[in-house]
Design a protein around this motif. Sequence first.
Motif, mmCIF file in Angstrom:
data_model
loop_
_atom_site.group_PDB
_atom_site.id
_atom_site.type_symbol
_atom_site.label_atom_id
_atom_site.label_comp_id
_atom_site.label_asym_id
_atom_site.label_seq_id
_atom_site.Cartn_x
_atom_site.Cartn_y
_atom_site.Cartn_z
ATOM 1 N N SER A 50 0.857 -1.184 0.000
ATOM 2 C CA SER A 50 0.000 0.000 0.000
ATOM 3 C C SER A 50 0.894 1.234 0.000
ATOM 4 O O SER A 50 1.488 1.560 1.022
ATOM 5 N N GLU A 96 -0.867 7.364 -2.650
ATOM 6 C CA GLU A 96 -2.293 7.566 -2.408
ATOM 7 C C GLU A 96 -2.570 9.000 -1.967
ATOM 8 O O GLU A 96 -3.557 9.605 -2.375
ATOM 9 N N HIS A 97 -1.688 9.552 -1.154
ATOM 10 C CA HIS A 97 -1.838 10.941 -0.723
ATOM 11 C C HIS A 97 -1.675 11.883 -1.914
ATOM 12 O O HIS A 97 -2.475 12.804 -2.102
ATOM 13 N N GLN A 129 -2.217 11.270 -4.998
ATOM 14 C CA GLN A 129 -3.341 11.098 -5.911
ATOM 15 C C GLN A 129 -4.640 11.682 -5.341
ATOM 16 O O GLN A 129 -5.663 11.699 -6.027
ATOM 17 N N ARG A 182 -6.329 10.432 -2.806
ATOM 18 C CA ARG A 182 -7.212 9.397 -2.260
ATOM 19 C C ARG A 182 -6.985 9.161 -0.768
ATOM 20 O O ARG A 182 -7.732 8.429 -0.141
ATOM 21 N N LEU A 183 -5.959 9.781 -0.229
ATOM 22 C CA LEU A 183 -5.686 9.696 1.202
ATOM 23 C C LEU A 183 -5.403 11.119 1.669
ATOM 24 O O LEU A 183 -4.360 11.693 1.355
ATOM 25 N N TRP A 233 -4.357 10.311 6.809
ATOM 26 C CA TRP A 233 -2.992 9.864 7.075
ATOM 27 C C TRP A 233 -2.654 10.099 8.543
ATOM 28 O O TRP A 233 -2.131 9.219 9.220
ATOM 29 N N LEU A 263 -6.507 0.498 0.674
ATOM 30 C CA LEU A 263 -5.590 1.264 -0.177
ATOM 31 C C LEU A 263 -4.939 0.376 -1.225
ATOM 32 O O LEU A 263 -4.816 0.758 -2.392
ATOM 33 N N ARG A 264 -4.534 -0.824 -0.817
ATOM 34 C CA ARG A 264 -3.914 -1.759 -1.767
ATOM 35 C C ARG A 264 -4.915 -2.155 -2.845
ATOM 36 O O ARG A 264 -4.579 -2.221 -4.030
ATOM 37 N N GLN A 316 -7.444 -0.394 -3.924
ATOM 38 C CA GLN A 316 -7.616 0.769 -4.794
ATOM 39 C C GLN A 316 -6.464 0.875 -5.782
ATOM 40 O O GLN A 316 -6.660 1.112 -6.961
ATOM 41 N N GLN A 317 -5.247 0.674 -5.306
ATOM 42 C CA GLN A 317 -4.085 0.739 -6.184
ATOM 43 C C GLN A 317 -4.139 -0.356 -7.233
ATOM 44 O O GLN A 317 -3.763 -0.139 -8.378
ATOM 45 N N ASP A 376 -6.393 0.693 -9.997
ATOM 46 C CA ASP A 376 -5.791 1.734 -10.820
ATOM 47 C C ASP A 376 -4.868 1.166 -11.897
ATOM 48 O O ASP A 376 -4.710 1.773 -12.947
#
Length: 90
Positions: A23, A28-29, A31, A33-34, A39, A81-82, A84-85, A88
């Motif tokens: 993750s 993610e931050h 992008q 999404r976080l 965080w 998060l993983r 979601q990645q 993507d």
Amino acid sequence: MQRLGKTMAHHRLVLRMGQVVGSDIVAEHRQGRLSQEDWAEMVRRCQGCEWACRCKDWLQNTEIAQDAPETCPNRERFAALRAQQGRDCQ
């Protein structure tokens, strides 16, 4: 100052756990999404974890893991998060 050091230690634990379980917290931050608040909440949860002292050893001895340990208060967040990645990249 000691509190800042403790916060940074848990920040590093969250980043490292993200690396181990696939993750990418920083990505993610970036992008969007976080959020910074999300965080920071992950770091706060880590600070409150009773297993955090042993987490450092686990992370030093683990290169790749499917999931964070069951004791990790951020386990579900890392998995989300993983996932979601993974979407993507498709």
